[in-house]
Design an enzyme around this catalytic site. Structure first.
Site, mmCIF file in Angstrom:
data_model
loop_
_atom_site.group_PDB
_atom_site.id
_atom_site.type_symbol
_atom_site.label_atom_id
_atom_site.label_comp_id
_atom_site.label_asym_id
_atom_site.label_seq_id
_atom_site.Cartn_x
_atom_site.Cartn_y
_atom_site.Cartn_z
ATOM 1 N N GLU A 6 40.129 -60.319 -21.546
ATOM 2 C CA GLU A 6 39.238 -61.178 -21.540
ATOM 3 C C GLU A 6 38.152 -61.011 -20.052
ATOM 4 O OE1 GLU A 6 41.844 -62.222 -22.693
ATOM 5 O OE2 GLU A 6 41.542 -63.430 -24.578
ATOM 6 N N GLU A 11 47.078 -64.499 -28.612
ATOM 7 C CA GLU A 11 47.032 -66.165 -28.436
ATOM 8 C C GLU A 11 47.840 -66.716 -29.714
ATOM 9 O OE1 GLU A 11 43.117 -66.094 -26.846
ATOM 10 O OE2 GLU A 11 43.806 -67.359 -24.962
ATOM 11 N N ALA A 38 39.165 -62.847 -30.838
ATOM 12 C CA ALA A 38 37.990 -63.440 -30.920
ATOM 13 C C ALA A 38 36.941 -62.646 -31.321
ATOM 14 C CB ALA A 38 37.574 -64.671 -30.081
ATOM 15 N N GLY A 90 42.468 -63.319 -28.448
ATOM 16 C CA GLY A 90 42.863 -64.395 -29.449
ATOM 17 C C GLY A 90 43.857 -63.891 -30.546
HETATM 18 N N1 DAK Z 1 35.366 -58.594 -32.305
HETATM 19 C C1 DAK Z 1 34.457 -58.319 -33.129
HETATM 20 N N2 DAK Z 1 34.455 -57.401 -33.797
HETATM 21 C C2 DAK Z 1 35.475 -56.343 -33.415
HETATM 22 C C3 DAK Z 1 36.673 -56.876 -32.627
HETATM 23 C C4 DAK Z 1 36.370 -58.204 -31.845
HETATM 24 N N3 DAK Z 1 37.260 -58.586 -30.922
HETATM 25 N N4 DAK Z 1 37.553 -55.735 -32.215
HETATM 26 C C5 DAK Z 1 37.095 -54.731 -33.243
HETATM 27 N N5 DAK Z 1 36.045 -55.169 -33.766
HETATM 28 C C6 DAK Z 1 35.396 -54.297 -34.961
HETATM 29 C C7 DAK Z 1 34.632 -53.162 -34.178
HETATM 30 O O1 DAK Z 1 33.437 -53.640 -33.926
HETATM 31 C C8 DAK Z 1 34.335 -52.217 -35.165
HETATM 32 O O2 DAK Z 1 33.572 -52.792 -36.289
HETATM 33 P P1 DAK Z 1 32.326 -51.986 -36.679
HETATM 34 O O3 DAK Z 1 31.677 -51.105 -35.530
HETATM 35 O O4 DAK Z 1 33.291 -50.569 -37.751
HETATM 36 O O5 DAK Z 1 31.369 -52.586 -37.645
HETATM 37 C C9 DAK Z 1 35.865 -52.465 -36.204
HETATM 38 O O6 DAK Z 1 36.414 -53.557 -35.691
HETATM 39 C C10 DAK Z 1 36.783 -51.338 -35.696
HETATM 40 O O7 DAK Z 1 36.944 -51.239 -34.283
HETATM 41 P P2 DAK Z 1 36.609 -49.832 -33.365
HETATM 42 O O8 DAK Z 1 35.936 -49.065 -34.177
HETATM 43 O O9 DAK Z 1 36.372 -50.286 -31.886
HETATM 44 O O10 DAK Z 1 38.191 -49.438 -33.580
HETATM 45 P P3 DAK Z 1 38.913 -48.568 -32.437
HETATM 46 O O11 DAK Z 1 40.354 -48.164 -33.296
HETATM 47 O O12 DAK Z 1 38.208 -47.485 -31.913
HETATM 48 O O13 DAK Z 1 39.415 -49.490 -31.310
HETATM 49 C C11 DAK Z 1 40.251 -51.516 -30.353
HETATM 50 C C12 DAK Z 1 40.361 -50.776 -31.623
HETATM 51 C C13 DAK Z 1 40.908 -52.826 -30.837
HETATM 52 C C14 DAK Z 1 40.935 -50.865 -29.180
HETATM 53 C C15 DAK Z 1 38.674 -51.922 -30.150
HETATM 54 O O14 DAK Z 1 38.140 -52.553 -31.325
HETATM 55 C C16 DAK Z 1 38.653 -53.114 -29.066
HETATM 56 O O15 DAK Z 1 38.881 -52.863 -27.950
HETATM 57 N N6 DAK Z 1 38.186 -54.278 -29.610
HETATM 58 C C17 DAK Z 1 38.213 -55.480 -28.638
HETATM 59 C C18 DAK Z 1 39.441 -55.939 -28.389
HETATM 60 C C19 DAK Z 1 39.070 -57.089 -27.473
HETATM 61 O O16 DAK Z 1 38.677 -56.984 -26.275
HETATM 62 N N7 DAK Z 1 39.544 -58.498 -27.795
HETATM 63 C C20 DAK Z 1 39.644 -59.699 -27.164
HETATM 64 C C21 DAK Z 1 38.324 -60.468 -27.595
HETATM 65 S S1 DAK Z 1 38.301 -61.624 -26.289
HETATM 66 C C22 DAK Z 1 37.071 -68.718 -25.339
HETATM 67 C C23 DAK Z 1 37.553 -68.621 -26.639
HETATM 68 C C24 DAK Z 1 37.992 -67.365 -27.135
HETATM 69 C C25 DAK Z 1 38.426 -66.433 -26.192
HETATM 70 C C26 DAK Z 1 38.058 -66.531 -24.921
HETATM 71 C C27 DAK Z 1 37.457 -67.688 -24.300
HETATM 72 N N8 DAK Z 1 36.259 -69.809 -25.052
HETATM 73 C C28 DAK Z 1 35.600 -70.442 -25.627
HETATM 74 C C29 DAK Z 1 36.731 -70.387 -23.398
HETATM 75 C C30 DAK Z 1 38.933 -65.233 -26.627
HETATM 76 C C31 DAK Z 1 38.747 -64.072 -26.516
HETATM 77 C C32 DAK Z 1 39.073 -62.814 -26.909
HETATM 78 O O17 DAK Z 1 39.571 -62.698 -27.825
#
Ligand code: DAK
Length: 261
Positions: free
Chosen positions: A131, A111, A63, A108
């Site tokens: 998360e 998921e 997400a 997400g």
């Molecule tokens: N959200 C927004 N932008 C993201 C993103 C994300 N999840 N993942 C990557 N990006 C963006 C980065 O900000 C970057 O953007 P710019 O800075 O270039 O503008 C671009 O994508 C490239 O990312 P990186 O530069 O970070 O690329 P790397 O190869 O260095 O790293 C990575 C890739 C996947 C390891 C890293 O981007 C990363 O850790 N991303 C976040 C992964 C993550 O934590 N995903 C889980 C998100 S939490 C709920 C509803 C939904 C959810 C929970 C609760 N409720 C309402 C109860 C769901 C939660 C999630 O999914």
């Protein structure tokens, strides 16, 4: 639509999450377009859906953290519902859905993959539920589907530790059915989808319903459900043609357009 591409090749549709600059992260607009794209599928013509991510790096990196970062409790619940509604729509779509996981499937993203019937991935894929490191729970069904798909203990370990796993470990724990070199992933997904699409569509739909609904029932009710669905296949074009052709050693002629008989 700017964040979703939907293409149809014969009886197979390919839906691509297309926000590669953010690694296909799911913001509200992506979720709304995904919902609309699923609604737009012509289920009389499409017999299998493949979902993948644009670019070479990511299926869906979760997400959108930027969008989520300032949500209130009420807004967080509403955002969770938006994702859950569309993922449940995918899970209960009458036709089979294959996730072709071509890179990061985090939060997400994992998921979304888990709401599909079948997951296959590239050898570059990375899975995880990060998360708790962000101060939230999985919110699009992760606590429920991961525990059902792998095991409660393994799901708890992955979710509590927020550890990412690579394709080979995802395969070992049963999260994905197969791992391919990146360039072979989409051909493999299309081959599997075409193999499903050539089978009797009423029977395939009934199998999906029997497995999905049956898993939520006690075994006696689930067996009764299977009996009903088995019975419902008789006298359909597919059953008459399929069995008749077996008996006469002819090749079955598929019905050109799906109707529920
Ligand atoms: N959200 C927004 N932008 C993201 C993103 C994300 N999840 N993942 C990557 N990006 C963006 C980065 O900000 C970057 O953007 P710019 O800075 O270039 O503008 C671009 O994508 C490239 O990312 P990186 O530069 O970070 O690329 P790397 O190869 O260095 O790293 C990575 C890739 C996947 C390891 C890293 O981007 C990363 O850790 N991303 C976040 C992964 C993550 O934590 N995903 C889980 C998100 S939490 C709920 C509803 C939904 C959810 C929970 C609760 N409720 C309402 C109860 C769901 C939660 C999630 O999914």
């Amino acid at each position: 639509m700017s964040f979703i591409n939907l293409e149809t090749q014969g009886a197979v549709a390919v839906l691509t999450i297309n926000r590669p600059k953010a690694l296909n992260a799911l913001n509200s607009s992506v979720l709304e377009e995904l919902d609309a794209a699923v609604d737009s599928l012509d289920l009389d013509a499409v017999r299998c859906l493949v979902i993948t991510g644009a670019g070479e790096k990511s299926f869906v990196a979760g997400a959108d953290i930027g969008e989520m970062s300032s949500l209130t409790k009420a807004e967080g619940t509403a955002f969770g519902k938006k994702g859950n509604d569309v993922f449940r729509k995918i899970e209960t779509l009458p036709i089979p859905v294959i996730a072709a996981v071509n890179g990061f499937a985090l939060g997400g993203g994992n998921e979304l993959a888990m709401s599909c019937d079948i997951r296959i991935c590239s050898d570059t894929a990375v899975f995880g539920q990060p998360e708790v490191g962000l101060g939230i729970t999985p919110g699009f069904g992760g606590t429920q589907r991961l525990a059902r798909l792998v095991s409660p203990g393994m799901a708890k370990q992955l979710i509590y530790t927020a550890r990412n796993i690579k394709a080979d470990e995802a395969y070992r724990i049963g999260l994905v059915n197969a791992v391919y070199p990146a360039e072979d992933l989409m051909p493999a997904a299309m081959k599997m989808a075409a193999g499903i699409a050539k089978n009797a569509p009423i029977a395939v739909r009934a199998c999906k319903k029997a497995i999905n609904d049956g898993l939520d029932m006690d075994i006696d009710s689930a067996i009764a459900l299977e009996e009903d669905l088995f019975g419902s296949c008789f006298e359909t074009h597919d059953q008459v043609e399929g069995m008749g052709c077996f008996m006469s050693r002819e090749k079955p002629k598929p019905k050109p357009v799906f109707t529920n008989n």
